[in-house]
Design an enzyme around this catalytic site. Sequence first.
Site, mmCIF file in Angstrom:
data_model
loop_
_atom_site.group_PDB
_atom_site.id
_atom_site.type_symbol
_atom_site.label_atom_id
_atom_site.label_comp_id
_atom_site.label_asym_id
_atom_site.label_seq_id
_atom_site.Cartn_x
_atom_site.Cartn_y
_atom_site.Cartn_z
ATOM 1 N N ALA A 70 50.172 7.125 45.865
ATOM 2 C CA ALA A 70 51.006 8.329 45.971
ATOM 3 C C ALA A 70 51.929 8.215 47.177
ATOM 4 C CB ALA A 70 50.107 9.554 46.127
ATOM 5 N N VAL A 71 53.208 8.438 46.946
ATOM 6 C CA VAL A 71 54.183 8.486 48.040
ATOM 7 C C VAL A 71 54.859 9.858 47.974
ATOM 8 C CG1 VAL A 71 56.322 7.508 48.955
ATOM 9 C CG2 VAL A 71 54.511 5.989 48.110
ATOM 10 N N GLU A 103 45.897 1.482 35.998
ATOM 11 C CA GLU A 103 46.395 2.208 34.831
ATOM 12 C C GLU A 103 47.620 2.981 35.238
ATOM 13 O OE1 GLU A 103 42.808 4.171 34.311
ATOM 14 O OE2 GLU A 103 41.960 2.454 33.247
ATOM 15 N N ASN A 108 55.900 6.543 33.089
ATOM 16 C CA ASN A 108 56.127 6.595 34.545
ATOM 17 C C ASN A 108 57.017 5.410 34.963
ATOM 18 O OD1 ASN A 108 56.018 6.720 37.325
ATOM 19 N ND2 ASN A 108 53.824 7.161 37.414
ATOM 20 N N TYR A 115 55.296 -1.814 39.869
ATOM 21 C CA TYR A 115 54.231 -2.762 39.524
ATOM 22 C C TYR A 115 54.798 -4.048 38.904
ATOM 23 C CZ TYR A 115 51.279 1.373 40.190
ATOM 24 O OH TYR A 115 50.657 2.477 40.704
HETATM 25 C C1 LIG Z 1 55.587 5.269 42.088
HETATM 26 C C2 LIG Z 1 55.716 5.535 43.590
HETATM 27 C C3 LIG Z 1 54.362 5.310 44.250
HETATM 28 C C4 LIG Z 1 56.759 4.546 44.173
HETATM 29 O O1 LIG Z 1 56.745 4.677 45.601
HETATM 30 P P1 LIG Z 1 58.037 4.257 46.506
HETATM 31 O O2 LIG Z 1 57.591 4.275 47.916
HETATM 32 O O3 LIG Z 1 59.187 5.085 46.140
HETATM 33 O O4 LIG Z 1 58.273 2.767 46.013
HETATM 34 P P2 LIG Z 1 59.123 1.642 46.792
HETATM 35 O O5 LIG Z 1 60.172 2.279 47.644
HETATM 36 O O6 LIG Z 1 58.178 0.710 47.442
HETATM 37 O O7 LIG Z 1 59.836 0.947 45.548
HETATM 38 C C5 LIG Z 1 59.668 -0.443 45.276
HETATM 39 C C6 LIG Z 1 60.402 -0.777 44.000
HETATM 40 O O8 LIG Z 1 59.826 -0.057 42.894
HETATM 41 C C7 LIG Z 1 60.857 0.304 41.985
HETATM 42 N N1 LIG Z 1 61.022 1.762 41.949
HETATM 43 C C8 LIG Z 1 60.435 2.672 42.760
HETATM 44 N N2 LIG Z 1 60.819 3.916 42.403
HETATM 45 C C9 LIG Z 1 61.650 3.796 41.361
HETATM 46 C C10 LIG Z 1 62.368 4.713 40.546
HETATM 47 N N3 LIG Z 1 62.311 6.039 40.767
HETATM 48 N N4 LIG Z 1 63.121 4.228 39.528
HETATM 49 C C11 LIG Z 1 63.204 2.908 39.293
HETATM 50 N N5 LIG Z 1 62.549 1.954 40.046
HETATM 51 C C12 LIG Z 1 61.788 2.411 41.055
HETATM 52 C C13 LIG Z 1 62.125 -0.330 42.499
HETATM 53 O O9 LIG Z 1 62.194 -1.636 41.977
HETATM 54 C C14 LIG Z 1 61.844 -0.343 43.994
HETATM 55 O O10 LIG Z 1 62.611 -1.289 44.692
HETATM 56 P P3 LIG Z 1 64.073 -0.846 45.238
HETATM 57 O O11 LIG Z 1 63.939 0.491 45.927
HETATM 58 O O12 LIG Z 1 64.419 -1.962 46.175
HETATM 59 O O13 LIG Z 1 64.943 -0.761 44.012
HETATM 60 C C15 LIG Z 1 56.232 6.983 43.854
HETATM 61 O O14 LIG Z 1 57.389 7.214 43.081
HETATM 62 C C16 LIG Z 1 55.212 8.076 43.556
HETATM 63 O O15 LIG Z 1 54.363 8.402 44.395
HETATM 64 N N6 LIG Z 1 55.284 8.649 42.344
HETATM 65 C C17 LIG Z 1 54.395 9.749 41.949
HETATM 66 C C18 LIG Z 1 52.948 9.296 41.857
HETATM 67 C C19 LIG Z 1 52.780 8.095 40.940
HETATM 68 O O16 LIG Z 1 53.398 8.000 39.892
HETATM 69 N N7 LIG Z 1 51.886 7.172 41.347
HETATM 70 C C20 LIG Z 1 51.577 5.990 40.584
HETATM 71 C C21 LIG Z 1 50.597 6.346 39.529
HETATM 72 S S1 LIG Z 1 50.071 4.910 38.602
#
Ligand SMILES: CC(C)(COP(=O)(O)OP(=O)(O)OC[C@H]1O[C@@H](n2cnc3c(N)ncnc32)[C@H](O)[C@@H]1OP(=O)(O)O)[C@@H](O)C(=O)NCCC(=O)NCCS
Length: 156
Positions: A70-71, A103, A108, A115
Amino acid sequence: MTPALRPAAPADARALAALHALAFPPAEAWGADVIALMLEMTGGFGAWEPGRGLVLARAAAGEAEILTLAVAPAARRQGLGARLMASALAGAAARGAAAMFLEVAAGNAAARALYAGLGFAEVGRRRRYYADGADALVLRRDIVANTVDGDAAGRV
Ligand SMILES: CC(C)(COP(=O)(O)OP(=O)(O)OC[C@H]1O[C@@H](n2cnc3c(N)ncnc32)[C@H](O)[C@@H]1OP(=O)(O)O)[C@@H](O)C(=O)NCCC(=O)NCCS
């Protein structure tokens, strides 16, 4: 400088739950009691950056799984999700795991892109796995200890 991630401990459970609630809708947010149990389970571990993001994982019998990632919305797209995953992979390697599973909801897109970029590949699908009827994809990645970013304590 990028702040170091902290290891997550059961005593952090309330703050971790508050952070989890920022990232997930109310029906999917985990309470402090559940988070504390996850961290007290055999093989349970995690890393977090207060107020910004967390990962919880478990390593057992040579395999590991991501329990949650989670971020906080304000901290997204700054590389923290990738750093948390690198920390979990390093922590799993340090605990002797050779593969990481997770999973993710089929819809998403953000998590799936994250991933995929880390080398996870689909190995299964659980139909209507989530409460809203969405399918879960099961993803897997090999863990090769000396190719995982971060040190043995899971720091990155
Ligand atoms: C999924 C989640 C953890 C990503 O966290 P984040 O800190 O934004 O991810 P990062 O900044 O490390 O992103 C790394 C890469 O992932 C991909 N990515 C991340 N968010 C993205 C988005 N909204 N759309 C497309 N690609 C995305 C990109 O390739 C990104 O690289 P880039 O920014 O250089 O393009 C965050 O959006 C989140 O907490 N979502 C809600 C909870 C969730 O879905 N958790 C996972 C459940 S399985």
